[in-house]
Design a protein around this motif. Structure first.
Motif, mmCIF file in Angstrom:
data_model
loop_
_atom_site.group_PDB
_atom_site.id
_atom_site.type_symbol
_atom_site.label_atom_id
_atom_site.label_comp_id
_atom_site.label_asym_id
_atom_site.label_seq_id
_atom_site.Cartn_x
_atom_site.Cartn_y
_atom_site.Cartn_z
ATOM 1 N N GLN A 1 0.836 -1.199 0.000
ATOM 2 C CA GLN A 1 0.000 0.000 0.000
ATOM 3 C C GLN A 1 0.873 1.252 0.000
ATOM 4 O OE1 GLN A 1 -3.731 -0.384 0.399
ATOM 5 N NE2 GLN A 1 -3.455 1.546 -0.672
ATOM 6 N N ARG A 2 1.920 1.244 0.818
ATOM 7 C CA ARG A 2 2.835 2.392 0.851
ATOM 8 C C ARG A 2 3.513 2.579 -0.498
ATOM 9 N NH1 ARG A 2 4.554 -0.114 5.626
ATOM 10 N NH2 ARG A 2 6.625 -0.507 4.735
ATOM 11 N N MET B 1 4.368 5.589 -5.475
ATOM 12 C CA MET B 1 4.491 5.642 -6.932
ATOM 13 C C MET B 1 3.501 6.643 -7.520
ATOM 14 S SD MET B 1 5.008 1.567 -7.805
ATOM 15 C CE MET B 1 5.008 1.881 -9.583
ATOM 16 N N LEU B 2 2.296 6.673 -6.971
ATOM 17 C CA LEU B 2 1.292 7.621 -7.442
ATOM 18 C C LEU B 2 1.760 9.057 -7.214
ATOM 19 C CD1 LEU B 2 -1.548 8.362 -8.478
ATOM 20 C CD2 LEU B 2 -2.357 8.087 -6.119
ATOM 21 N N LEU B 3 2.272 9.325 -6.027
ATOM 22 C CA LEU B 3 2.726 10.678 -5.707
ATOM 23 C C LEU B 3 3.908 11.100 -6.573
ATOM 24 C CD1 LEU B 3 2.547 10.454 -1.812
ATOM 25 C CD2 LEU B 3 0.947 11.651 -3.319
ATOM 26 N N GLU B 4 4.855 10.191 -6.750
ATOM 27 C CA GLU B 4 6.046 10.505 -7.545
ATOM 28 C C GLU B 4 5.702 10.766 -9.003
ATOM 29 O OE1 GLU B 4 8.495 7.141 -6.820
ATOM 30 O OE2 GLU B 4 9.282 7.900 -4.915
ATOM 31 N N GLY B 5 4.605 10.168 -9.466
ATOM 32 C CA GLY B 5 4.220 10.344 -10.857
ATOM 33 C C GLY B 5 3.223 11.462 -11.086
ATOM 34 N N LEU C 1 2.937 16.964 -6.447
ATOM 35 C CA LEU C 1 2.894 16.163 -5.229
ATOM 36 C C LEU C 1 4.221 15.430 -5.057
ATOM 37 C CD1 LEU C 1 -0.645 14.456 -5.428
ATOM 38 C CD2 LEU C 1 -0.040 16.631 -4.356
ATOM 39 N N THR C 2 4.670 15.317 -3.825
ATOM 40 C CA THR C 2 5.908 14.576 -3.590
ATOM 41 C C THR C 2 5.861 13.882 -2.237
ATOM 42 O OG1 THR C 2 8.330 14.726 -3.510
ATOM 43 C CG2 THR C 2 7.103 16.557 -2.555
ATOM 44 N N PRO C 3 6.248 12.599 -2.168
ATOM 45 C CA PRO C 3 6.289 11.910 -0.881
ATOM 46 C C PRO C 3 7.529 12.337 -0.105
ATOM 47 C CG PRO C 3 7.035 10.439 -2.625
ATOM 48 C CD PRO C 3 6.591 11.714 -3.293
ATOM 49 N N VAL C 4 7.382 12.503 1.212
ATOM 50 C CA VAL C 4 8.517 12.911 2.037
ATOM 51 C C VAL C 4 8.826 11.882 3.123
ATOM 52 C CG1 VAL C 4 8.223 15.370 1.635
ATOM 53 C CG2 VAL C 4 6.991 14.272 3.520
ATOM 54 N N GLY C 5 8.214 10.719 3.014
ATOM 55 C CA GLY C 5 8.514 9.678 3.992
ATOM 56 C C GLY C 5 7.401 8.662 4.097
ATOM 57 N N GLN C 6 7.732 7.537 4.744
ATOM 58 C CA GLN C 6 6.769 6.469 4.964
ATOM 59 C C GLN C 6 6.848 6.014 6.408
ATOM 60 O OE1 GLN C 6 7.090 3.231 2.158
ATOM 61 N NE2 GLN C 6 7.402 4.604 0.396
ATOM 62 N N ALA C 7 5.694 5.760 7.004
ATOM 63 C CA ALA C 7 5.621 5.288 8.385
ATOM 64 C C ALA C 7 4.854 3.973 8.419
ATOM 65 C CB ALA C 7 4.924 6.317 9.261
ATOM 66 N N ARG D 1 -9.991 5.439 -6.890
ATOM 67 C CA ARG D 1 -9.206 5.549 -8.110
ATOM 68 C C ARG D 1 -8.049 6.522 -7.877
ATOM 69 N NH1 ARG D 1 -14.436 6.130 -9.973
ATOM 70 N NH2 ARG D 1 -14.109 8.351 -10.320
ATOM 71 N N PRO D 2 -6.952 6.354 -8.608
ATOM 72 C CA PRO D 2 -5.790 7.237 -8.427
ATOM 73 C C PRO D 2 -6.139 8.713 -8.500
ATOM 74 C CG PRO D 2 -5.182 5.363 -9.776
ATOM 75 C CD PRO D 2 -6.673 5.272 -9.580
#
Length: 224
Positions: free
Chosen positions: A13-14, A19-23, A27-33, A107-108
């Protein structure tokens, strides 16, 4: 650029959200918890605009993590991710201070739109869905304690004008701005101004929280 922290105990899920955010431009991911405690820590360190928060996680769950993140008073908004659209945990997430919730099978483009809406201070939960959610669970969670003050003397309502109180009732009933304008015979721009003032006066972060205030104060009652 809208920064997003992903909090979910499921690696796939993470990965999917990342991948959705990076594409997605803007939007940009800044970490995962992997759990709530890590989400709280990373939020404090990286100050993301939005936390995409799962509910069921080991250790500290997403509800408690949401409470702690919101309690700091920072600018970070929390977007709850849940499996069912009428899940009581989703309702508790809203009570904890989340700005809305999405379904995990969204949906994305819905996820992207939801993140952007939350980042700009809007609510992700559609008014009609919000009302269904509250109707289903408000009578369980919002039952007033014995001797509770009447809605008319609730401190959050004292500064509202008669018109602003009407607007808050309308928000609590799930009306859109267009419906409020039509039924109260106002322009949509005037309704937006009233909504903004209502949110500020009752201390609501967004429209979802305003709905909860309407129920909390007794202005709107859950259907039985």
């Amino acid at each position: 650029m809208t920064t997003v922290l992903i909090a979910d105990d499921q690696p796939l899920q993470r990965l999917g959200f990342s991948m959705l955010l990076e594409g997605t431009p803007g939007l940009t991911p800044v970490g995962q918890a992997e759990h709530g405690a890590e989400a709280v820590r990373l939020t404090a360190e990286r100050r993301p605009d939005v936390v995409l928060m799962d509910i069921r996680m080991p250790g500290m769950d997403g509800l408690e993590a949401t409470r702690r993140i919101v309690a700091t008073g920072g600018r970070t908004r929390v977007l709850i991710v849940t499996t069912f659209d009428l899940d009581e945990y989703a309702y508790e997430g809203l009570r904890a201070g989340a700005s809305g919730f999405l379904l995990k099978d969204a949906r994305p483009e819905e996820v992207v739109a939801g993140i952007r809406a939350v980042a700009t201070g809007d609510a992700v939960v559609a008014p009609r869905l919000t009302r269904r959610l509250l109707d289903a669970y408000a009578h369980q969670v919002l039952a007033p304690p014995p001797g509770a003050p009447a809605a008319a003397v609730d401190p959050r309502l004292r500064t509202l004008s008669d018109r602003e109180r009407e607007v808050l009732v309308a928000i609590g009933q799930g009306w859109t701005n267009t419906e409020i304008a039509e039924r109260l015979v106002l322009t949509e721009s005037t309704v937006k101004k009233h909504v903004g003032r209502v949110l500020a006066k009752v201390g609501a972060r967004d429209r979802v929280q305003a709905v909860i205030v309407a129920y909390d104060t007794g202005l709107v009652r859950a259907k039985r």
